[in-house]
Design an enzyme around this catalytic site. Sequence first.
Site, short mmCIF file in Angstrom:
data_model
loop_
_atom_site.label_atom_id
_atom_site.label_comp_id
_atom_site.label_asym_id
_atom_site.label_seq_id
_atom_site.Cartn_x
_atom_site.Cartn_y
_atom_site.Cartn_z
CG HIS A 143 -12.76 -24.69 -29.90
ND1 HIS A 143 -13.36 -24.50 -28.67
CD2 HIS A 143 -12.72 -23.47 -30.48
CE1 HIS A 143 -13.67 -23.22 -28.53
NE2 HIS A 143 -13.29 -22.57 -29.60
CG ASP A 192 -13.30 -26.83 -26.07
OD1 ASP A 192 -12.13 -26.99 -26.46
OD2 ASP A 192 -14.17 -26.27 -26.77
CB SER A 237 -12.62 -19.84 -27.69
OG SER A 237 -13.96 -20.19 -27.86
#
Length: 719
Positions: A84, A220, A650
């Site tokens: 992402h 991810d 992230s």
Amino acid sequence: MKSTITGILLFLFINVSFAGEGMWLPLFLKSLNEAEMQQMGMKLTAEDIYNVNRGSLKDAIVHFGGFCTSELISAEGLLLTNHHCGYGQIQNHSTLEKNYLKKGFWAMNRGEELANPGLTATFINEIIDVSERVLKQVDENMTTSERQAVISKNLSKVEADIKREAYQDVSIRPFFNGNQYFAFITTTYRDIRLVGAPPESIGKYGSDTDNWVWPRHTGDFSLFRIYAAPDNLPADYSEENVPYKSKHYLPISIDGVEKGDFTMVFGFPGRTQEYLPSVAIKEITEVLNPAKISIREKALSIIDKYMRANEEIRIQYASKYARVANYWKKWIGESTGLTKTKAYQKKKGFEKEFTKRLPKDSPYRNILPQFDQLYKERTPLAYVRDYYSEVAGRNIEIMRVSQMADRLVSSYEDNGEARFNSYRERMITSLESFYKNYRPEIDMEVFEALTKMYSDNVDAKYAPKLMKSGNREDDNGRNMISGSYLLNKTVFNKKSEMMNLLAGDAESVVNAIKADPLYIFSKSWKEVFDKEVAKPLSAIEFQIDSLQRIYMKAQMETFPKRKFYPDANSTMRVTYGKVNGYNPSDAVYYEPVTYLEGVIEKYKPGDYEFDVSDKMLKLFENKDYGQYADRNGKLPICFIGTNHTTGGNSGSPAIDAHGNLIGLNFDRAWEGTMSDYNYDPSICRNIMVDARYILFVIDKYAGAKHLIDEMSLVHPKKN
Ligand code: ARG
Ligand code: ASP
């Protein structure tokens, strides 16, 4: 009796830093954290993590594009981050024919790696405590404006005095609400190429339904590579560039994790506000979050309808939708968590203890009553601000074009033709990518729905005249500010007409923009907003910020034994904790590790969120996991821990006791997303992809063994 017990509990709450809470500056690990980290199982020293004189872990940690974290996992500049985080890039290289979102992308040699103009990778070379120099000649009797004047003078001097190489940058940032200052010397690389990305059925498995949710089954991750000039220094994209050679990169442990294992997450958390007064928490849960949630819910439901009906639209809107949906869902979890963990009451209890400890004549006694007063003034305005920024600034897309047009007009009127020309050039580039993913029919529907919400839910005093009845009807009685009217008449949503308009000479461009009905509408809206909301609000927030600085200082002085960590501000931090499950609700316990079995359980053939490819099904059927299976023979997918993370973390590495990569941080569990205001060790968990799943996908699924070969896989537990 009861009150002594609460007193003792409070005392414990205040003095014990729960393992897990805190985002610490690497500079102070030695003095503040090393002992605790080692006691929790870490085998490293603070110098192994942060050292400016030799290679240390920090040299492998990279700020990715300024919004995510990434880390080096090979001697040849290979970067690991989230799917992402690289999503915009992966999407940009995708078309219906070469659909990398759907099929994945793997460069089988260096020549196939894809350039991403504008994407950057930043290293932190050194962190310097400059508090004393920045706060020189500042004293507590100054007014806020006087204080700021002295500080800004000091800042320029300190910045100029810091020694750096020509290719390095320096930025000085306030900490603890401006009670301390730190300088960061950085090096930014500008040639960052896409190396690999799994298909969305892995990298975005579970999509928005599973976003912010544990148990999770998302792979991810994506891979990039930093390229440097032949002298290893930053350079713009060039064929002459070579893979970057770093002082350190992370070995990858394939021994796996177990409940209770030490973990550390190293990265660039964006923003937290852990030291707010209780009134602020009330404002968030009762006023601001509900407003923002309802607006996004409306916009999302419209976009979703179109995306489900048309694959091309799905690609065009995938990234935008995900971004809007992400915080929509986060706010819901946050409000729920704040309420459930009684964050407001907890802050109240803390404030009571704080006040009790203050001497009778302490000036700090005024702080909390002042907050109450200021927030009372702020809340109604902050509500409109959030309404306006969600509706006009965020969710009606065409308003962005209007904003750019406005800047173009003022660049001409304030600064003349040269500035106009340079901004026009930038605007045309932005518009090219804007229109690539723009559907006027969707935006029109969003426009209709959201301007209606604004008129219905915001006091008429904050609406432009045009929005009020009596003003919005044209001679034929048609509503001139309805989407169908306005978006028909404007040229902003018609690419070729807009590009034609922009091609003219400055004078005629400006005139044409000023005559555009959407421009007139959004300008009048903004004028009301600036005058009635932005201006008074910023005066109040100026006072709140200044009071928050004093409150921060007061908290630190009043609880001298407590270890304070500064709120996140997109600077480099270390957080540490342990692999652990949690109880999301009564009688329910969540294990800390998920397996491929769970992917298969969630599998819905053909579904856009939960489809699984035949290849993966086959690997599962044959249990063909190579060296990546867990001791129980199953393939691990994700795990959770008590590390205190936030947006910006992230792509951060999860690191084991020895300094090896064991996972990749990408999310938090829904019940604990309130950790930005109130970290609670009982339910706050960060979610990481297991390194072994990442390796499995690269090796067994994608057949990109050459990438595995450039990494160092290690077995710390076997030694
Ligand atoms: N919630 C995670 C974070 O805040 C992941 C977001 C991306 N995924 C998504 N489905 N929108 O960034
Ligand atoms: N998903 C977030 C990010 O992109 C991480 C988080 O908010 O926990 O940084």
